[in-house]
Design an enzyme around this catalytic site. Structure first.
Site, PDB file in Angstrom:
ATOM      1  N   TYR A  66       0.817  -1.218   0.000  1.00 36.10           N
ATOM      2  CA  TYR A  66       0.000   0.000   0.000  1.00 36.10           C
ATOM      3  C   TYR A  66       0.850   1.269   0.000  1.00 36.10           C
ATOM      4  CZ  TYR A  66      -4.498  -2.275   0.676  1.00 36.10           C
ATOM      5  OH  TYR A  66      -5.631  -3.006   0.499  1.00 36.10           O
ATOM      6  N   ASP A 118      -2.132 -17.628   5.391  1.00 33.70           N
ATOM      7  CA  ASP A 118      -3.151 -18.535   4.849  1.00 33.70           C
ATOM      8  C   ASP A 118      -3.737 -19.435   5.946  1.00 33.70           C
ATOM      9  OD1 ASP A 118      -0.520 -19.310   4.762  1.00 33.70           O
ATOM     10  OD2 ASP A 118      -0.650 -20.488   2.936  1.00 33.70           O
TER      11      ASP A 118
END
Ligand code: NAI
Length: 363
Positions: free
Chosen positions: A125, A227
């Site tokens: 970002y 994950d």
């Protein structure tokens, strides 16, 4: 002058409606607060030549506290996210997003009580990108090849993922300090250090160093791969306490965590730096519901609860939270999203302002 002057950015899409609902609820508590209204986003582009005018930043710098509705970001083209720019300009390095179950939301789980501490200034970002076909992309591709670091296809667009010792240290320290101050028991650092050795690997290394410094704090520390975290969050949301993550994973897990507690209409947030704090819900501007008096203002009202606590107005904060809980538990006057999750249909739901009225009645 009022005891608290707060910068108010109502945003666009559903922003103005939920902001109106939120300010009405806060004012009804009797807290001595004055809103300094300023606007940012596409609507002010023409007038000021930028979606984030200087006077908006000046207002937050002066008042130190702001609360905002969502602001639309054009996808792929146009200006970069005003929300991201605001966080960077004011160095609001922490994005704090508590996710807790409230009875009556119809959520799948009733035992969630976790806090996401998302790094807010770097990672993917950071906004450092090279467009496909640009001179910068071409040079970077050559640089990478010349350094034997790999072959990037010539028709690639590239986004950089910088992760620094400095920003990791301060975000992990924030997570521990928050855990101590709020009676939490565990901090989990979430990463993909097995694959991204020099970015997430550094995040994990620094997180472990900071955890060492807090070894006597009584706060447990663990790390988890992103994950596996996603799966375990869905299987066992009650396991989690404070999660500290790099920017992108934090963004994605925030929505996942919102899903655990009944959806985006329920998820509050705060962007906090050393000097300033900007409170805002997790959700965006939900354009398809704009202007329809349908959106759920709870996420923004709960963001205001975080803001009231930050301002030291604990009694008002507790009253608003209790009122929201009562209205949701009664289940009569709730917005379409909550009605639908509870009953499978939106029949009998109320609008944004009627819901706010119900909350005000319970204060
Ligand atoms: P979104 O969060 O605006 O909406 C996704 C869906 O979630 C909506 O269609 C709606 O079904 C539901 N939803 C969201 N907020 C709700 C509420 N208060 N009450 C009831 N239902 C609600 O996400 P989307 O569609 O990806 O983004 C729309 C725009 O918002 C984009 O331009 C995006 O960049 C921007 N955005 C701005 C943020 C901010 O201002 N901090 C944060 C996230 C997105």
């Amino acid at each position: 002058m009022a005891k608290h002057v707060v910068t108010l950015i109502s945003g666009d899409g559903i922003g103005p409606e939920i902001t109106k609902a939120m300010t009405r609820v806060v004012e009804a508590t009797g807290v001595d607060i004055e809103w300094e209204s300023v606007e940012a986003g596409a609507d002010v582009m023409e007038k000021y030549g930028t979606p984030l005018p200087q006077h908006v930043l000046d207002s937050v710098r002066k008042n130190k506290v702001a609360i905002k509705g969502p602001i639309t970001t054009p996808i792929g083209t146009g200006f970069r996210s005003v929300n991201v720019a605001l966080r960077k300009e004011l160095d609001l390095y922490t994005c704090l997003r508590p996710s807790f179950s409230i009875p009556g939301t119809g959520a799948r789980y009733d035992n969630v009580d976790l806090v996401i501490v998302r790094e807010n200034t770097e990672d993917l970002y950071a906004g450092i990108e090279f467009e496909e076909g640009s001179k910068g992309a071409e040079e970077l591709i050559k640089f990478v090849a010349d350094h034997g670091a790999g072959i990037i296809r010539p028709d690639s667009g590239i986004s950089l993922k910088p992760i620094s010792v400095t920003c990791t240290r301060r975000i992990v320290k924030f997570a521990f300090d928050y855990a101590i101050a709020n009676g939490r028991k565990k901090v989990t650092a979430v990463h993909k250090a097995n694959i991204l050795k020099y970015s997430d690997g550094l995040f994990l290394k620094v997180a472990r160093e900071v955890a060492e410094e807090y070894a006597d704090s009584g706060i447990e520390f663990e790390d988890y791969i992103i994950d596996a975290t996603c799966m375990q969050l869905v299987l066992h949301p009650e396991w989690w306490d404070v999660l500290v993550l790099p920017n992108l994973y934090g963004d994605i897990l925030s929505d996942l965590a919102a899903g655990l507690i009944g959806g985006l209409g329920m998820a509050p947030g705060a962007n906090i730096g050393a000097d300033y704090a900007v409170f805002e819900p997790v959700h965006g501007s939900a354009p398809k519901y704009a202007g329809k008096d349908m959106a759920n203002p709870t996420a923004l009202i709960l963001s205001a609860v975080l803001m009231l606590n930050h301002l030291g107005e604990r009694e008002a904060a507790d009253r608003v939270l209790a009122a929201v809980k009562t209205v949701l538990a009664e289940g009569e006057k709730v917005t379409y999203d909550i009605k639908r999750t509870n009953t499978g249909s939106t029949e009998g739901c109320v609008g944004t302002q009627t819901y706010a009225d119900a909350v005000i009645e319970k204060l």
